[in-house]
Structure formats: structure tokens, C-alpha cells
Design a protein around this motif. Structure first.
Motif, PDB file in Angstrom:
ATOM      1  N   THR A 125       1.056  -1.168   0.070  1.00 45.96           N
ATOM      2  CA  THR A 125       0.131  -0.053   0.118  1.00 45.96           C
ATOM      3  C   THR A 125       0.749   1.252   0.052  1.00 45.96           C
ATOM      4  OG1 THR A 125      -1.804   1.239   1.178  1.00 45.96           O
ATOM      5  CG2 THR A 125      -0.331   0.002   2.662  1.00 45.96           C
ATOM      6  N   VAL A 172      -6.297  -4.115   1.129  1.00 42.66           N
ATOM      7  CA  VAL A 172      -5.848  -2.772   0.499  1.00 42.66           C
ATOM      8  C   VAL A 172      -6.839  -2.494  -0.582  1.00 42.66           C
ATOM      9  CG1 VAL A 172      -4.365  -1.700  -0.785  1.00 42.66           C
ATOM     10  CG2 VAL A 172      -3.382  -3.148   1.196  1.00 42.66           C
ATOM     11  N   ARG A 177      -4.265   5.427  -3.109  1.00 45.48           N
ATOM     12  CA  ARG A 177      -4.898   6.486  -2.235  1.00 45.48           C
ATOM     13  C   ARG A 177      -4.693   5.755  -0.798  1.00 45.48           C
ATOM     14  NH1 ARG A 177      -9.648   5.521  -5.708  1.00 45.48           N
ATOM     15  NH2 ARG A 177     -10.971   4.702  -3.898  1.00 45.48           N
ATOM     16  N   ASP A 178      -3.939   4.646  -0.414  1.00 46.80           N
ATOM     17  CA  ASP A 178      -3.699   4.458   0.677  1.00 46.80           C
ATOM     18  C   ASP A 178      -4.993   4.277   1.474  1.00 46.80           C
ATOM     19  OD1 ASP A 178      -1.018   3.752   1.466  1.00 46.80           O
ATOM     20  OD2 ASP A 178      -0.796   5.725   2.791  1.00 46.80           O
ATOM     21  N   ASP A 179      -5.999   3.598   0.757  1.00 46.96           N
ATOM     22  CA  ASP A 179      -7.152   3.062   1.486  1.00 46.96           C
ATOM     23  C   ASP A 179      -7.229   1.766   1.458  1.00 46.96           C
ATOM     24  OD1 ASP A 179      -9.765   3.586   2.025  1.00 46.96           O
ATOM     25  OD2 ASP A 179     -10.668   3.718  -0.020  1.00 46.96           O
ATOM     26  N   VAL A 180      -7.813   1.345   2.774  1.00 50.85           N
ATOM     27  CA  VAL A 180      -7.772   0.141   3.190  1.00 50.85           C
ATOM     28  C   VAL A 180      -9.101  -0.186   4.006  1.00 50.85           C
ATOM     29  CG1 VAL A 180      -5.373  -0.100   3.473  1.00 50.85           C
ATOM     30  CG2 VAL A 180      -6.507   0.141   5.616  1.00 50.85           C
ATOM     31  N   TYR A 182     -10.249  -2.975   7.596  1.00 49.85           N
ATOM     32  CA  TYR A 182      -9.682  -4.152   8.346  1.00 49.85           C
ATOM     33  C   TYR A 182     -10.570  -4.111   9.671  1.00 49.85           C
ATOM     34  CZ  TYR A 182      -7.929  -0.018  11.124  1.00 49.85           C
ATOM     35  OH  TYR A 182      -7.884   1.031  12.107  1.00 49.85           O
ATOM     36  N   LEU A 195      -2.413   1.252  12.971  1.00 56.28           N
ATOM     37  CA  LEU A 195      -3.129   1.370  11.607  1.00 56.28           C
ATOM     38  C   LEU A 195      -4.092   2.547  11.837  1.00 56.28           C
ATOM     39  CD1 LEU A 195      -4.468  -2.439  11.554  1.00 56.28           C
ATOM     40  CD2 LEU A 195      -3.292  -1.334   9.839  1.00 56.28           C
ATOM     41  N   LEU A 198      -2.054   5.268  10.352  1.00 51.22           N
ATOM     42  CA  LEU A 198      -1.485   5.153   9.024  1.00 51.22           C
ATOM     43  C   LEU A 198      -2.930   5.568   8.163  1.00 51.22           C
ATOM     44  CD1 LEU A 198       0.766   2.301   8.774  1.00 51.22           C
ATOM     45  CD2 LEU A 198       1.250   4.540   8.614  1.00 51.22           C
ATOM     46  N   PHE A 199      -4.039   4.983   8.523  1.00 51.42           N
ATOM     47  CA  PHE A 199      -5.107   4.865   7.882  1.00 51.42           C
ATOM     48  C   PHE A 199      -6.455   5.487   8.639  1.00 51.42           C
ATOM     49  CE2 PHE A 199      -2.679   1.155   6.804  1.00 51.42           C
ATOM     50  CZ  PHE A 199      -2.221   1.565   5.542  1.00 51.42           C
ATOM     51  N   ALA A 202     -10.010   4.697   7.124  1.00 51.05           N
ATOM     52  CA  ALA A 202     -10.207   3.284   6.839  1.00 51.05           C
ATOM     53  C   ALA A 202     -11.587   2.795   7.088  1.00 51.05           C
ATOM     54  CB  ALA A 202      -9.340   2.224   7.532  1.00 51.05           C
ATOM     55  N   ARG A 240     -17.782   4.759  -1.046  1.00 49.61           N
ATOM     56  CA  ARG A 240     -16.317   5.192  -1.100  1.00 49.61           C
ATOM     57  C   ARG A 240     -16.228   5.079  -2.626  1.00 49.61           C
ATOM     58  NH1 ARG A 240     -12.442   4.541   2.956  1.00 49.61           N
ATOM     59  NH2 ARG A 240     -13.471   4.317   5.049  1.00 49.61           N
TER      60      ARG A 240
END
Length: 268
Positions: A125, A172, A177-180, A182, A195, A198-199, A202, A240
Motif C-alpha cells: 500500500t 488494501v 489512495r492508501d485506502d484499506v 480492516y 493502523l 496510518l489509515f 479506513a 466510497r
């Protein structure tokens, strides 16, 4: 615009649940090989219908989990970081993957020193690699991975044996877009904090969707192929801007794997 992806998959020709190496596996429960093949072929055909390329790794007798091709390697920038399996039942899968890559034009194929199970525990990612540990992959593999690919590796501790690989607890959605998405309770408190930093935006999965293997999904940046039973993820994914595609992988889930486990991305 969707960038066409290349995936490696392995047919479930010899798929069975003949041993138990994770909490989902129960050798006393019957498995329908014909249904497993039908579900696998449906997933393969969906990828192709979306414009992606699917390469085929031929299965070997005596390796019922070889269908879970994601565990065999991590491929980035055309370079291959091989697997070294934690359980003896799967050890022979690693050289089979290595042989495939060497036979298909990959010049840089790394034979790892430390236990790791490929994209089961490694995810790409942004400019980083996320790396799970706790049940299968060794923490020592994280430094080895970072040295090989030259990208920072963020270690994440898994604490719930039902989510024994990172790809059962995190997906991921868009590396760019660094979109996850979890499931927080699969991770240690420290890893949850990492997490969240970082996100911060998310998609957080519910327990029900997580145990339905909803995070064992594959996204091409727009279409998200997600296990059909994880219905709670469909609306938030659409909100999203993604197009969720429900896929029935219930027979293969009896061995603890679903959409992502069957799919190794070839990032050339």
C-alpha cells in the motif's frame, strides 16, 4: 480508469480438508470438490471479464492447499520474494511456485531464509509494505522483505487465531489512495494504534463481516471482489466509490481461505 492486473491462480484439483492447520479446518466435515472447482472457476472468470489477466499455476497431487496461490510469493516491481511455509503440510508448495516464476521469465527470485507465507501476510500500500506476524510468518521475515524490496515494512501483530494471516484481517482497497479496510480486533493494541495513525479514514469491518471472510477480498482500485456472505461491507464500499462484487467461495472457506487467498497479484 482501471489498470488491468495480472493474477496467478491455481485450480483446486486436489483440494480437500485432510488436516487442520487453522481454526477453520475440520477434516471430519465433508468437502465437495466439484463445488470448490465451480466457485474457483467463477472467480477466475470474473477477473477475466473485468479485463484482468489470469495466469495458471498447475496443482500438484498431495498439496490440497495449493489452491491458495497468494501464499506462494510476493511480487513487486517484477521481483519475486518467495515463500517459506510454517507447516510441513505446505512446505512443497514453495518450490512449485519458485519453479513457475523461473519458468516464466522472472530473473529476480529470492529464496527466503525466514518463515513467510507470501501475500497471506504481506500487503502493498502506497510506498510501504504491511507485514503480519503472530501465527505464520516470522517477524524476522520483515527485515528480509524490507532489504529485498527497499521499501519500509510496517509490522502488525495478529492476536486472534481465526485471523491467522494478514489477508484475513485487512484488505488494501487502493494502494494509490492508501485506502484499506480492516477488522481491529484481529490486531494487538499497539498494531491497532499503528493502523489508526496510518489509515485514519479506513473502512472498519464488523465482526460478522470479518468472520464471513469479508476482508479476504481483492480490489483492482474500483471493483472489489468480496466473499458474498460479507453483506455489511457492500454499502460502505459503494459509498466510497467502489463497485463491490459478491463472490461465493463457501466451499474453499472450509480450509480457511477465500477470494484473496486464491489470488496472487503479479506486480510487474
Amino acid at each position: 480508469m482501471i489498470t488491468p492486473r495480472r493474477y496467478l491462480m491455481c485450480p483446486p484439483t486436489y483440494f480437500r480438508v485432510s488436516y487442520a492447520i487453522n481454526p477453520w479446518m475440520d477434516p471430519t466435515k465433508p468437502v465437495d470438490p466439484a463445488l470448490a472447482l465451480f466457485q474457483w472457476e467463477d472467480l477466475r472468470d470474473r477477473y477475466r471479464s473485468l479485463g484482468h489477466t489470469v495466469e495458471i499455476l498447475q496443482p500438484l497431487p498431495g498439496l490440497p492447499d495449493m489452491v491458495f496461490a497468494a501464499n506462494g510469493a510476493t511480487v513487486l516491481d517484477g521481483r519475486v520474494f518467495g515463500a517459506r511455509f510454517a507447516n510441513a503440510e505446505r512446505t512443497a508448495e514453495a518450490p512449485a511456485h519458485r519453479e513457475w516464476f523461473l519458468g516464466h521469465g522472472y530473473a529476480a527470485v529470492h529464496d527466503p531464509r525466514h518463515i513467510n507465507e507470501g501475500e497471506g501476510d504481506f500487503a502493498v500500500t502506497g510506498g510501504r509494505l504491511l507485514a503480519g506476524r503472530g501465527f505464520r510468518s516470522s517477524h524476522r521475515s520483515h527485515a528480509e522483505l524490507q532489504e529485498y524490496f527497499g521499501r519500509p515494512v510496517i509490522g502488525l501483530e495478529l492476536v486472534d487465531p481465526r485471523f491467522y494471516h494478514l489477508d484475513t484481517a485487512l484488505c488494501v482497497l487502493s494502494p494509490d489512495r492508501d485506502d484499506v479496510m480492516y477488522y481491529p480486533d484481529a490486531f494487538s493494541p499497539g498494531s491497532r494504534a499503528v493502523l489508526a495513525r496510518l489509515f485514519p479514514g479506513a473502512l472498519i469491518a464488523s465482526r460478522a463481516d470479518a468472520v464471513a471472510f469479508g476482508l479476504n477480498a481483492v480490489s483492482d482500485g474500483h471493483n472489489v471482489l468480496v466473499p458474498a456472505a460479507a453483506t455489511g461491507l457492500l454499502k460502505p464500499l459503494r459509498e466510497r466509490g467502489y463497485a463491490p462484487v459478491g463472490v461465493d467461495m463457501s466451499e474453499l472457506q472450509k480450509a480457511g481461505g477465500s477470494v484473496k487467498c486464491c489470488t496472487l497479484e503479479l506486480r510487474d
